[in-house]
Design a protein around this motif. Structure first.
Motif, short mmCIF file in Angstrom:
data_model
loop_
_atom_site.label_atom_id
_atom_site.label_comp_id
_atom_site.label_asym_id
_atom_site.label_seq_id
_atom_site.Cartn_x
_atom_site.Cartn_y
_atom_site.Cartn_z
N HIS A 83 -51.27 79.94 80.54
CA HIS A 83 -50.00 79.40 81.31
C HIS A 83 -50.59 79.73 82.72
CE1 HIS A 83 -48.90 76.10 78.50
NE2 HIS A 83 -48.50 77.17 77.70
N ASN A 138 -37.55 69.96 86.52
CA ASN A 138 -37.04 71.10 87.69
C ASN A 138 -38.19 70.84 88.29
OD1 ASN A 138 -34.99 71.90 87.17
ND2 ASN A 138 -35.45 73.59 85.44
N GLU A 160 -44.94 71.02 90.59
CA GLU A 160 -45.33 69.81 89.44
C GLU A 160 -43.48 69.68 89.18
OE1 GLU A 160 -48.37 69.10 87.69
OE2 GLU A 160 -49.20 69.46 89.17
N ARG A 161 -43.42 68.81 87.51
CA ARG A 161 -42.27 68.67 87.86
C ARG A 161 -41.92 69.21 85.79
NH1 ARG A 161 -37.68 67.36 90.55
NH2 ARG A 161 -38.65 66.25 92.83
N GLU A 162 -40.82 70.17 85.53
CA GLU A 162 -41.39 70.39 83.89
C GLU A 162 -41.24 68.89 83.16
OE1 GLU A 162 -38.41 73.08 82.94
OE2 GLU A 162 -39.53 74.80 84.46
N ARG A 183 -41.84 73.11 89.29
CA ARG A 183 -42.25 74.00 89.78
C ARG A 183 -43.68 74.55 90.37
NH1 ARG A 183 -40.17 77.43 85.92
NH2 ARG A 183 -41.33 78.93 86.53
N ARG A 217 -39.46 67.29 80.87
CA ARG A 217 -37.70 68.55 80.18
C ARG A 217 -37.52 67.87 80.87
NH1 ARG A 217 -38.56 73.20 77.22
NH2 ARG A 217 -36.43 73.61 78.62
N THR A 218 -36.89 69.72 81.75
CA THR A 218 -35.79 69.62 82.51
C THR A 218 -35.88 68.54 84.31
OG1 THR A 218 -37.18 71.50 83.31
CG2 THR A 218 -35.01 71.58 81.81
#
Length: 141
Positions: free
Chosen positions: A7, A46, A39-41, A48, A43-44
């Motif tokens: 990753h 958040n 970027e956005r997670e 990144r 799931r959350t």
């Protein structure tokens, strides 16, 4: 995922804030102003931030805090100048977008194979501000 199968390393806003010596609020203002798009997670949700995002934040910080740009002024600059000027690109001579400043870099990059550029055009501030009305930076008298 990176080309090595791992990753890509990303950072949360609190880590980025410490690293670039800006408040989280200021970094979010840069995002709201179209100067960075992390970027956005999924799931959350958040934010990144990649190394490329951090480089963009540092350049924006320099333009604002050391050269006196405002966010609004910088948005017009982004719409009117090529990316290699704004981001002082060290690889511009090898970049296919450097060949013709009349065509937006993101249009050339769409057609170019092997374009390295910033993270990708969709997260580049120049692409994010493509709807801002372009204007000449200098006028002839």
């Amino acid at each position: 995922m990176g080309s090595d199968g791992k990753h890509d390393l990303t950072y949360l806003i609190n880590e980025v804030s410490r690293r670039v010596e800006l408040s989280q609020k200021r970094i979010r203002e840069y995002e709201k102003g179209g100067l960075v798009k992390p970027e956005r997670e999924p799931r959350t949700n958040n934010r990144r931030y990649s190394e490329s995002d951090i480089s963009q934040i540092l350049r924006v910080k320099e333009l604002i805090h050391e050269h006196g740009f405002t966010v609004a002024c910088l948005r017009y600059f982004l719409a009117s100048a090529p990316c290699w000027v704004i981001f002082n690109c060290a690889e511009k001579e090898d970049c296919k977008t450097y060949k013709d400043a009349r065509i937006p870099c993101y249009d050339i990059a769409k057609k170019a194979t092997g374009h390295s550029g910033l993270k990708n055009c969709e997260s580049c501030p120049i692409y994010l501000n493509r709807a801002v009305k372009k204007m000449p930076l200098l006028f002839k008298s």
